[in-house]
Design a protein around this motif. Structure first.
Motif, PDB file in Angstrom:
ATOM      1  N   LEU A  22      -2.180  -5.409 -22.928  1.00  0.00           N
ATOM      2  CA  LEU A  22      -1.175  -4.945 -23.900  1.00  0.00           C
ATOM      3  C   LEU A  22      -1.799  -3.813 -24.722  1.00  0.00           C
ATOM      4  CD1 LEU A  22      -0.116  -8.496 -25.168  1.00  0.00           C
ATOM      5  CD2 LEU A  22       1.240  -6.986 -23.713  1.00  0.00           C
ATOM      6  N   THR A  23      -1.068  -2.695 -24.884  1.00  0.00           N
ATOM      7  CA  THR A  23      -1.649  -1.584 -25.661  1.00  0.00           C
ATOM      8  C   THR A  23      -1.561  -1.889 -27.151  1.00  0.00           C
ATOM      9  OG1 THR A  23       0.498  -0.498 -25.464  1.00  0.00           O
ATOM     10  CG2 THR A  23      -1.245   0.305 -24.019  1.00  0.00           C
ATOM     11  N   THR A  24      -2.645  -1.599 -27.861  1.00  0.00           N
ATOM     12  CA  THR A  24      -2.672  -1.863 -29.315  1.00  0.00           C
ATOM     13  C   THR A  24      -2.318  -0.607 -30.108  1.00  0.00           C
ATOM     14  OG1 THR A  24      -5.007  -1.296 -29.349  1.00  0.00           O
ATOM     15  CG2 THR A  24      -4.465  -3.629 -29.082  1.00  0.00           C
ATOM     16  N   GLU A  25      -2.236   0.552 -29.422  1.00  0.00           N
ATOM     17  CA  GLU A  25      -1.830   1.814 -30.061  1.00  0.00           C
ATOM     18  C   GLU A  25      -1.251   2.702 -28.965  1.00  0.00           C
ATOM     19  OE1 GLU A  25      -5.836   4.457 -30.090  1.00  0.00           O
ATOM     20  OE2 GLU A  25      -5.989   2.702 -31.381  1.00  0.00           O
ATOM     21  N   ASP A  26      -0.644   3.851 -29.330  1.00  0.00           N
ATOM     22  CA  ASP A  26      -0.208   4.796 -28.297  1.00  0.00           C
ATOM     23  C   ASP A  26      -1.459   5.287 -27.567  1.00  0.00           C
ATOM     24  OD1 ASP A  26       2.243   4.493 -29.429  1.00  0.00           O
ATOM     25  OD2 ASP A  26       2.454   6.580 -30.092  1.00  0.00           O
ATOM     26  N   VAL A  27      -1.406   5.321 -26.239  1.00  0.00           N
ATOM     27  CA  VAL A  27      -2.587   5.752 -25.472  1.00  0.00           C
ATOM     28  C   VAL A  27      -2.154   6.815 -24.471  1.00  0.00           C
ATOM     29  CG1 VAL A  27      -4.521   5.026 -24.038  1.00  0.00           C
ATOM     30  CG2 VAL A  27      -3.416   3.356 -25.503  1.00  0.00           C
ATOM     31  N   ILE A  46       1.449   6.174 -23.175  1.00  0.00           N
ATOM     32  CA  ILE A  46       1.939   4.789 -23.082  1.00  0.00           C
ATOM     33  C   ILE A  46       2.092   4.300 -24.525  1.00  0.00           C
ATOM     34  CG2 ILE A  46       1.504   2.473 -22.174  1.00  0.00           C
ATOM     35  CD1 ILE A  46      -0.474   3.660 -20.204  1.00  0.00           C
ATOM     36  N   PRO A  47       3.323   3.900 -24.924  1.00  0.00           N
ATOM     37  CA  PRO A  47       3.497   3.520 -26.336  1.00  0.00           C
ATOM     38  C   PRO A  47       2.759   2.226 -26.695  1.00  0.00           C
ATOM     39  CG  PRO A  47       5.616   3.818 -25.206  1.00  0.00           C
ATOM     40  CD  PRO A  47       4.565   3.822 -24.156  1.00  0.00           C
ATOM     41  N   ARG A  48       2.435   2.109 -27.961  1.00  0.00           N
ATOM     42  CA  ARG A  48       1.827   0.885 -28.511  1.00  0.00           C
ATOM     43  C   ARG A  48       2.711  -0.321 -28.180  1.00  0.00           C
ATOM     44  NH1 ARG A  48       2.387  -1.439 -33.946  1.00  0.00           N
ATOM     45  NH2 ARG A  48       0.486  -2.629 -34.320  1.00  0.00           N
ATOM     46  N   GLY A  49       2.087  -1.473 -27.873  1.00  0.00           N
ATOM     47  CA  GLY A  49       2.845  -2.703 -27.625  1.00  0.00           C
ATOM     48  C   GLY A  49       3.402  -2.804 -26.213  1.00  0.00           C
ATOM     49  N   SER A  50       2.962  -1.905 -25.300  1.00  0.00           N
ATOM     50  CA  SER A  50       3.472  -1.957 -23.915  1.00  0.00           C
ATOM     51  C   SER A  50       2.622  -2.898 -23.064  1.00  0.00           C
ATOM     52  CB  SER A  50       3.391  -0.572 -23.255  1.00  0.00           C
ATOM     53  OG  SER A  50       4.094   0.377 -23.990  1.00  0.00           O
ATOM     54  N   VAL A  51       3.262  -3.455 -22.022  1.00  0.00           N
ATOM     55  CA  VAL A  51       2.502  -4.217 -21.026  1.00  0.00           C
ATOM     56  C   VAL A  51       2.020  -3.224 -19.966  1.00  0.00           C
ATOM     57  CG1 VAL A  51       2.560  -6.042 -19.286  1.00  0.00           C
ATOM     58  CG2 VAL A  51       3.928  -6.265 -21.367  1.00  0.00           C
ATOM     59  N   VAL A  52       0.710  -3.250 -19.698  1.00  0.00           N
ATOM     60  CA  VAL A  52       0.123  -2.357 -18.690  1.00  0.00           C
ATOM     61  C   VAL A  52      -0.332  -3.200 -17.512  1.00  0.00           C
ATOM     62  CG1 VAL A  52      -1.844  -0.823 -18.221  1.00  0.00           C
ATOM     63  CG2 VAL A  52      -0.617  -0.652 -20.385  1.00  0.00           C
ATOM     64  N   VAL A  53       0.043  -2.788 -16.289  1.00  0.00           N
ATOM     65  CA  VAL A  53      -0.484  -3.475 -15.108  1.00  0.00           C
ATOM     66  C   VAL A  53      -1.511  -2.543 -14.459  1.00  0.00           C
ATOM     67  CG1 VAL A  53       1.573  -2.833 -13.713  1.00  0.00           C
ATOM     68  CG2 VAL A  53       0.086  -4.662 -12.934  1.00  0.00           C
ATOM     69  N   TYR A  69       0.796  -1.235   0.000  1.00  0.00           N
ATOM     70  CA  TYR A  69       0.000   0.000   0.000  1.00  0.00           C
ATOM     71  C   TYR A  69       0.832   1.290   0.000  1.00  0.00           C
ATOM     72  CZ  TYR A  69      -3.396  -3.612   0.381  1.00  0.00           C
ATOM     73  OH  TYR A  69      -4.116  -4.744   0.115  1.00  0.00           O
ATOM     74  N   PRO A  70       1.995   1.368   0.694  1.00  0.00           N
ATOM     75  CA  PRO A  70       2.800   2.595   0.572  1.00  0.00           C
ATOM     76  C   PRO A  70       3.288   2.815  -0.871  1.00  0.00           C
ATOM     77  CG  PRO A  70       3.455   1.335   2.517  1.00  0.00           C
ATOM     78  CD  PRO A  70       2.510   0.465   1.740  1.00  0.00           C
ATOM     79  N   LEU A  71       3.682   1.722  -1.542  1.00  0.00           N
ATOM     80  CA  LEU A  71       4.120   1.870  -2.933  1.00  0.00           C
ATOM     81  C   LEU A  71       2.940   2.314  -3.813  1.00  0.00           C
ATOM     82  CD1 LEU A  71       6.306   1.492  -5.143  1.00  0.00           C
ATOM     83  CD2 LEU A  71       5.394  -0.785  -5.475  1.00  0.00           C
ATOM     84  N   TYR A  72       1.776   1.736  -3.571  1.00  0.00           N
ATOM     85  CA  TYR A  72       0.601   2.126  -4.367  1.00  0.00           C
ATOM     86  C   TYR A  72       0.309   3.626  -4.201  1.00  0.00           C
ATOM     87  CZ  TYR A  72      -0.747  -2.844  -4.985  1.00  0.00           C
ATOM     88  OH  TYR A  72      -0.795  -4.177  -5.326  1.00  0.00           O
ATOM     89  N   ALA A  73       0.487   4.154  -2.972  1.00  0.00           N
ATOM     90  CA  ALA A  73       0.228   5.582  -2.745  1.00  0.00           C
ATOM     91  C   ALA A  73       1.181   6.414  -3.605  1.00  0.00           C
ATOM     92  CB  ALA A  73       0.380   5.923  -1.264  1.00  0.00           C
ATOM     93  N   GLU A  74       2.450   5.989  -3.660  1.00  0.00           N
ATOM     94  CA  GLU A  74       3.435   6.705  -4.476  1.00  0.00           C
ATOM     95  C   GLU A  74       3.066   6.590  -5.964  1.00  0.00           C
ATOM     96  OE1 GLU A  74       5.697   8.753  -3.907  1.00  0.00           O
ATOM     97  OE2 GLU A  74       6.703   8.773  -5.864  1.00  0.00           O
ATOM     98  N   LEU A  75       2.621   5.413  -6.376  1.00  0.00           N
ATOM     99  CA  LEU A  75       2.248   5.231  -7.789  1.00  0.00           C
ATOM    100  C   LEU A  75       1.039   6.096  -8.151  1.00  0.00           C
ATOM    101  CD1 LEU A  75       2.754   1.369  -8.169  1.00  0.00           C
ATOM    102  CD2 LEU A  75       4.081   3.176  -9.288  1.00  0.00           C
ATOM    103  N   ARG A  76       0.074   6.204  -7.231  1.00  0.00           N
ATOM    104  CA  ARG A  76      -1.086   7.072  -7.525  1.00  0.00           C
ATOM    105  C   ARG A  76      -0.636   8.523  -7.645  1.00  0.00           C
ATOM    106  NH1 ARG A  76      -3.633   3.775  -3.684  1.00  0.00           N
ATOM    107  NH2 ARG A  76      -3.254   5.403  -2.134  1.00  0.00           N
ATOM    108  N   ARG A  77       0.377   8.912  -6.827  1.00  0.00           N
ATOM    109  CA  ARG A  77       0.886  10.275  -6.905  1.00  0.00           C
ATOM    110  C   ARG A  77       1.499  10.516  -8.295  1.00  0.00           C
ATOM    111  NH1 ARG A  77       5.111  13.141  -6.462  1.00  0.00           N
ATOM    112  NH2 ARG A  77       6.582  11.444  -6.132  1.00  0.00           N
ATOM    113  N   ARG A  78       2.220   9.508  -8.821  1.00  0.00           N
ATOM    114  CA  ARG A  78       2.843   9.662 -10.149  1.00  0.00           C
ATOM    115  C   ARG A  78       1.839   9.442 -11.278  1.00  0.00           C
ATOM    116  NH1 ARG A  78       8.890   6.891  -9.706  1.00  0.00           N
ATOM    117  NH2 ARG A  78       9.307   7.563  -7.580  1.00  0.00           N
ATOM    118  N   ALA A  79       0.641   8.972 -10.970  1.00  0.00           N
ATOM    119  CA  ALA A  79      -0.439   8.693 -11.937  1.00  0.00           C
ATOM    120  C   ALA A  79      -0.115   7.493 -12.829  1.00  0.00           C
ATOM    121  CB  ALA A  79      -0.816   9.899 -12.771  1.00  0.00           C
ATOM    122  N   VAL A  80       0.705   7.672 -13.849  1.00  0.00           N
ATOM    123  CA  VAL A  80       1.043   6.556 -14.744  1.00  0.00           C
ATOM    124  C   VAL A  80       2.554   6.578 -14.916  1.00  0.00           C
ATOM    125  CG1 VAL A  80       0.808   5.690 -17.103  1.00  0.00           C
ATOM    126  CG2 VAL A  80      -1.175   6.723 -15.966  1.00  0.00           C
TER     127      VAL A  80
END
Ligand code: HEM
Length: 390
Positions: free
Chosen positions: A282-287, A294-301, A17-28
């Protein structure tokens, strides 16, 4: 420049949860392992999960078919498909999860929960996972499949073997064990399908073959996919509930006094200590998401566990509050892949806790440090030593 964050260190798995808080602060942002793109705010996670066109699940199956495996029907299971293929299959299999199909199982689940609870409380110290949280969903899945009762322990082994495939570069001996497990599953499910074709009954496989619209291979892949989906997360839901109750004794007292609160308890556990922590895409285009490309072809978690602690959506998100309204949105996913087993999982958890909690006056953790699962997908303790007061 911000340092890359790592999702898989033991400290993070023990308390993400502390890491998740930092990730939410950075957004993506990109994270380790593998430079995946982590999405953690509630609205962004919803966007990813509902948009199968730009955030695809097809292709994820490749990680279940490494070069050392010739064949693995899991790689083609429902959760690894995109519309329109996914929509067609999902319509065909959904009937097996209808309220009517589950109603046929209710009394057996209740009886099983009562028997497991009665046995568990005969001991003062127990491993809650081995004694309750695991046998309940493993045997329910066994009923659901219509397999012989002695197959339940094998389902757990199969589930463990399947989920270990993408993560590891196993030893030659381990590769052989996994190949044997897959062959055993295929023999078992093929025999089951053949026997139900010859003698249709009133359970899952008979429901699935009625109408003949699914090919043998599709049916096999679906059954393979159900093994990890149906066991692991439900085990963790039950185990996480007991961890939360041991840490919130006042809430245990309230639920004992008012068993009608059990569905609320389950919902808030599903949010606060979600068994499903993430889904991959997996992204099918830049999003562009929250202003980041996020570039096309990236793995998104898509971090469901982080979204469920998003203050913007859930005030006092880091507090466990039984009175919260609609807490568990997202814990079964969202959009086209929303969990098919959600109703069954809730039923198992409700009957399990209704059998157990009235028998307990108190529960405490034997140790505070728990062996948490080392997976970014599912979170729960692998064993849970508890002291029971009856
Ligand atoms: C507490 C227990 C459970 C949790 C938290 C859970 C969570 C989830 C989540 C988050 C997804 C979406 C995955 C994605 O979007 O990539 C999902 C999909 C799925 N779940 Fe569950 N699940 C649970 C129990 C079950 C059970 C008991 C079954 C069946 C016996 C089941 C069968 C499925 C299936 C078949 C899918 C794929 C649906 C699709 O792709 O259309 N789940 N689950």
């Amino acid at each position: 420049m911000d340092q890359p964050l790592h999702l898989m260190t033991p400290d993070v798995r023990a308390n993400p949860y502390p890491l998740y808080a930092e990730l939410r602060r950075r957004a993506v942002c990109q994270v380790e392992p593998g430079g995946m793109w982590a999405v953690s705010r509630y609205d962004d996670v919803v966007t990813v999960l509902k948009d199968a066109r730009r955030f695809s699940s097809a292709g994820l199956g490749r990680s279940f078919l490494p070069p050392w495996l010739e064949r693995n029907p899991t790689a083609d299971s429902l959760v690894m498909k995109d519309p329109p293929d996914h929509s067609r299959l999902r319509t065909l299999v959904s009937r097996a999860f209808s309220g009517a199909a589950l109603a046929r199982l209710e009394s057996r689940i209740r009886d099983l929960a009562e028997a497991l609870a009665a046995e568990l409380v005969r001991h003062q110290e127990v491993d809650f996972v081995a004694g309750f949280a695991l046998p309940l969903p493993a045997r329910v899945l066994n009923f659901f499949f219509g397999l012989e009762p002695d197959m339940a322990p094998r389902l757990k082994r199969w589930a463990d073997d399947l989920v270990s495939i993408p993560a590891s570069q196993p030893s030659p001996q381990r590769m052989e064990e996994i190949r044997q497990s897959l062959a055993e599953m295929e023999r078992c499910f093929t025999a089951l399908i053949e026997s139900r074709r010859a003698h249709p009954g009133e359970e899952l496989v008979s429901d699935l073959i009625r109408g003949e619209a699914l090919s043998h291979e599709e049916l096999l892949s679906f059954l393979f996919g159900l093994v990890p989906a149906g066991v692991e997360t439900t085990v963790y839901l039950l185990a996480n509930t007991m961890v939360v109750l041991a840490r919130h004794p006042r809430e245990l007292e309230r639920v004992r006094e008012q068993p009608a609160l059990i569905p609320r308890l389950i919902d808030e556990v599903l949010r606060y200590e979600s068994p499903a922590q993430s889904s991959l895409r997996l992204t099918t285009e830049d999003v562009v998401l929250s202003g980041v490309t996020i570039p096309r072809g990236s793995v998104v978690v898509a971090l469901i566990g982080a979204a469920l602690r998003d203050e913007g959506r859930f005030p006092q998100a880091d507090r466990f509050l039984l009175e919260r309204e609609n807490p568990s949105q997202l814990s079964f996913g969202h959009g086209p892949h929303f969990c098919l087993g959600a109703m069954l999982a809730r039923l198992e958890a409700r009957f399990g806790l209704e059998a157990l909690l009235p028998r307990l006056r108190g529960v405490s953790l034997v140790r505070q440090e728990l062996p948490w699962s080392q997976s970014i997908i599912a979170r729960g303790p692998l064993s849970l030593p508890l002291r029971l007061e009856t």
